[in-house]
Each structure stands twice: as structure tokens, then as C-alpha cells.
Design a protein around this motif. Structure first.
Motif, PDB file in Angstrom:
ATOM      1  N   TYR A  11       0.850  -1.190   0.000  1.00  0.00           N
ATOM      2  CA  TYR A  11       0.000   0.000   0.000  1.00  0.00           C
ATOM      3  C   TYR A  11       0.882   1.234   0.000  1.00  0.00           C
ATOM      4  O   TYR A  11       2.091   1.149   0.239  1.00  0.00           O
ATOM      5  CB  TYR A  11      -0.935   0.016   1.223  1.00  0.00           C
ATOM      6  CG  TYR A  11      -0.192   0.136   2.534  1.00  0.00           C
ATOM      7  CD1 TYR A  11       0.157   1.387   3.049  1.00  0.00           C
ATOM      8  CD2 TYR A  11       0.170  -0.984   3.257  1.00  0.00           C
ATOM      9  CE1 TYR A  11       0.855   1.504   4.241  1.00  0.00           C
ATOM     10  CE2 TYR A  11       0.857  -0.891   4.445  1.00  0.00           C
ATOM     11  CZ  TYR A  11       1.198   0.366   4.936  1.00  0.00           C
ATOM     12  OH  TYR A  11       1.894   0.477   6.113  1.00  0.00           O
ATOM     13  N   ILE A  12       0.290   2.387  -0.287  1.00  0.00           N
ATOM     14  CA  ILE A  12       0.954   3.673  -0.107  1.00  0.00           C
ATOM     15  C   ILE A  12       0.000   4.555   0.681  1.00  0.00           C
ATOM     16  O   ILE A  12      -1.203   4.294   0.725  1.00  0.00           O
ATOM     17  CB  ILE A  12       1.340   4.356  -1.442  1.00  0.00           C
ATOM     18  CG1 ILE A  12       0.101   4.624  -2.315  1.00  0.00           C
ATOM     19  CG2 ILE A  12       2.382   3.546  -2.180  1.00  0.00           C
ATOM     20  CD1 ILE A  12       0.406   5.473  -3.546  1.00  0.00           C
ATOM     21  N   THR A  13       0.537   5.614   1.279  1.00  0.00           N
ATOM     22  CA  THR A  13      -0.328   6.546   1.994  1.00  0.00           C
ATOM     23  C   THR A  13      -0.863   7.591   1.013  1.00  0.00           C
ATOM     24  O   THR A  13      -0.313   7.779  -0.080  1.00  0.00           O
ATOM     25  CB  THR A  13       0.428   7.261   3.130  1.00  0.00           C
ATOM     26  OG1 THR A  13       1.461   8.072   2.553  1.00  0.00           O
ATOM     27  CG2 THR A  13       1.011   6.264   4.127  1.00  0.00           C
ATOM     28  N   LYS A  19       2.162  12.776  -4.091  1.00  0.00           N
ATOM     29  CA  LYS A  19       3.484  13.040  -4.662  1.00  0.00           C
ATOM     30  C   LYS A  19       3.705  12.188  -5.916  1.00  0.00           C
ATOM     31  O   LYS A  19       4.147  12.697  -6.944  1.00  0.00           O
ATOM     32  CB  LYS A  19       4.566  12.758  -3.631  1.00  0.00           C
ATOM     33  CG  LYS A  19       5.913  13.243  -4.065  1.00  0.00           C
ATOM     34  CD  LYS A  19       6.875  13.295  -2.904  1.00  0.00           C
ATOM     35  CE  LYS A  19       8.181  13.868  -3.358  1.00  0.00           C
ATOM     36  NZ  LYS A  19       9.248  12.951  -3.507  1.00  0.00           N
ATOM     37  N   TYR A  20       3.392  10.891  -5.863  1.00  0.00           N
ATOM     38  CA  TYR A  20       3.557  10.009  -7.025  1.00  0.00           C
ATOM     39  C   TYR A  20       2.735  10.499  -8.220  1.00  0.00           C
ATOM     40  O   TYR A  20       3.136  10.345  -9.363  1.00  0.00           O
ATOM     41  CB  TYR A  20       3.110   8.588  -6.705  1.00  0.00           C
ATOM     42  CG  TYR A  20       3.990   7.803  -5.757  1.00  0.00           C
ATOM     43  CD1 TYR A  20       5.186   8.303  -5.254  1.00  0.00           C
ATOM     44  CD2 TYR A  20       3.616   6.538  -5.352  1.00  0.00           C
ATOM     45  CE1 TYR A  20       5.968   7.575  -4.380  1.00  0.00           C
ATOM     46  CE2 TYR A  20       4.394   5.786  -4.477  1.00  0.00           C
ATOM     47  CZ  TYR A  20       5.568   6.312  -4.001  1.00  0.00           C
ATOM     48  OH  TYR A  20       6.331   5.581  -3.139  1.00  0.00           O
ATOM     49  N   ALA A  21       1.559  11.062  -7.953  1.00  0.00           N
ATOM     50  CA  ALA A  21       0.661  11.522  -9.015  1.00  0.00           C
ATOM     51  C   ALA A  21       1.013  12.932  -9.499  1.00  0.00           C
ATOM     52  O   ALA A  21       0.318  13.494 -10.330  1.00  0.00           O
ATOM     53  CB  ALA A  21      -0.787  11.483  -8.527  1.00  0.00           C
ATOM     54  N   SER A  26       6.303  17.868  -2.748  1.00  0.00           N
ATOM     55  CA  SER A  26       6.983  17.227  -1.625  1.00  0.00           C
ATOM     56  C   SER A  26       5.953  16.718  -0.622  1.00  0.00           C
ATOM     57  O   SER A  26       4.811  17.191  -0.581  1.00  0.00           O
ATOM     58  CB  SER A  26       7.925  18.218  -0.925  1.00  0.00           C
ATOM     59  OG  SER A  26       7.186  19.180  -0.201  1.00  0.00           O
ATOM     60  N   GLY A  27       6.380  15.749   0.184  1.00  0.00           N
ATOM     61  CA  GLY A  27       5.487  15.179   1.177  1.00  0.00           C
ATOM     62  C   GLY A  27       4.988  16.202   2.192  1.00  0.00           C
ATOM     63  O   GLY A  27       3.892  16.075   2.723  1.00  0.00           O
ATOM     64  N   GLY A  28       5.782  17.224   2.443  1.00  0.00           N
ATOM     65  CA  GLY A  28       5.391  18.271   3.382  1.00  0.00           C
ATOM     66  C   GLY A  28       4.211  19.104   2.912  1.00  0.00           C
ATOM     67  O   GLY A  28       3.587  19.810   3.706  1.00  0.00           O
ATOM     68  N   MET A  29       3.889  19.015   1.653  1.00  0.00           N
ATOM     69  CA  MET A  29       2.763  19.769   1.105  1.00  0.00           C
ATOM     70  C   MET A  29       1.439  19.024   1.239  1.00  0.00           C
ATOM     71  O   MET A  29       0.382  19.578   0.954  1.00  0.00           O
ATOM     72  CB  MET A  29       3.023  20.089  -0.369  1.00  0.00           C
ATOM     73  CG  MET A  29       4.232  20.972  -0.612  1.00  0.00           C
ATOM     74  SD  MET A  29       4.606  21.180  -2.364  1.00  0.00           S
ATOM     75  CE  MET A  29       3.230  22.184  -2.877  1.00  0.00           C
ATOM     76  N   ARG A  49      -3.506  12.347   5.610  1.00  0.00           N
ATOM     77  CA  ARG A  49      -2.408  12.064   4.687  1.00  0.00           C
ATOM     78  C   ARG A  49      -1.860  10.655   4.879  1.00  0.00           C
ATOM     79  O   ARG A  49      -1.260  10.094   3.987  1.00  0.00           O
ATOM     80  CB  ARG A  49      -1.301  13.094   4.810  1.00  0.00           C
ATOM     81  CG  ARG A  49      -0.620  13.104   6.145  1.00  0.00           C
ATOM     82  CD  ARG A  49       0.347  14.277   6.258  1.00  0.00           C
ATOM     83  NE  ARG A  49       0.895  14.325   7.596  1.00  0.00           N
ATOM     84  CZ  ARG A  49       2.127  13.935   7.908  1.00  0.00           C
ATOM     85  NH1 ARG A  49       2.926  13.515   6.965  1.00  0.00           N
ATOM     86  NH2 ARG A  49       2.545  14.006   9.147  1.00  0.00           N
ATOM     87  N   GLY A  50      -2.100  10.049   6.046  1.00  0.00           N
ATOM     88  CA  GLY A  50      -1.634   8.706   6.331  1.00  0.00           C
ATOM     89  C   GLY A  50      -2.602   7.608   5.928  1.00  0.00           C
ATOM     90  O   GLY A  50      -2.330   6.430   6.141  1.00  0.00           O
TER      91      GLY A  50
END
Length: 82
Positions: A11-13, A19-21, A26-29, A49-50
Motif C-alpha cells: 500500500y501507499i499513503t 506526490k507520485y501523481a 513534496s510530502g510536506g505539502m 495524509r496517512g
């Protein structure tokens, strides 16, 4: 037509997905994005986000499109057998 996001993990969060899309840089956004924009995961609004996204999950972001998470595991262009 859904845009496909392939993952090699179980899975991904939701934050990683964004971010992948290429929705965020960045993850911070992720947190500010989710607080500002509507994101639907399998038809339900989601702001965590999780949140875990598994293959088969559909994510809709108005203005960005509809995405489907798919597993990349087992897909190979190499026909070798080991």
C-alpha cells in the motif's frame, strides 16, 4: 478514463500518492493540500495524509482527475524464469 498509479508496495499513503501523481512536489505539502482541496477516496472525502491506499483504490481530485492505484508487482517485461 482513470489515470493509473502503479505501486510496488502492499500500500501507499495518501500523502505518498499525491506526490507520485505529481499533485504536490513534496510530502510536506500533503497536509496543507488536503486541508484546502477536496480529495475523494473510494467516493468518500478524506483528509488524512496517512490513509492507506491499496491496489484497487480510486482517488478523485476535482480539477486533477480520477486515479486508480494498481499493483506493479508481478508485472515484468522480462520473460526469464529463475
Amino acid at each position: 478514463m482513470d489515470k493509473i498509479i502503479q505501486i510496488e508496495e502492499e500500500y501507499i499513503t495518501l500523502g505518498q500518492f499525491l506526490k507520485y501523481a505529481d499533485i504536490i512536489q513534496s510530502g510536506g505539502m500533503a497536509r496543507p493540500f488536503l486541508e484546502t482541496y477536496v480529495v475523494l477516496v473510494d467516493g468518500e472525502e478524506e483528509q488524512r495524509r496517512g490513509k492507506k491506499l491499496y491496489p484497487g483504490t480510486v482517488v478523485e481530485i476535482p480539477g486533477e482527475g480520477r486515479f486508480r492505484v494498481e499493483s506493479a508487482v508481478g508485472e515484468s517485461t522480462d520473460d526469464s524464469t529463475y
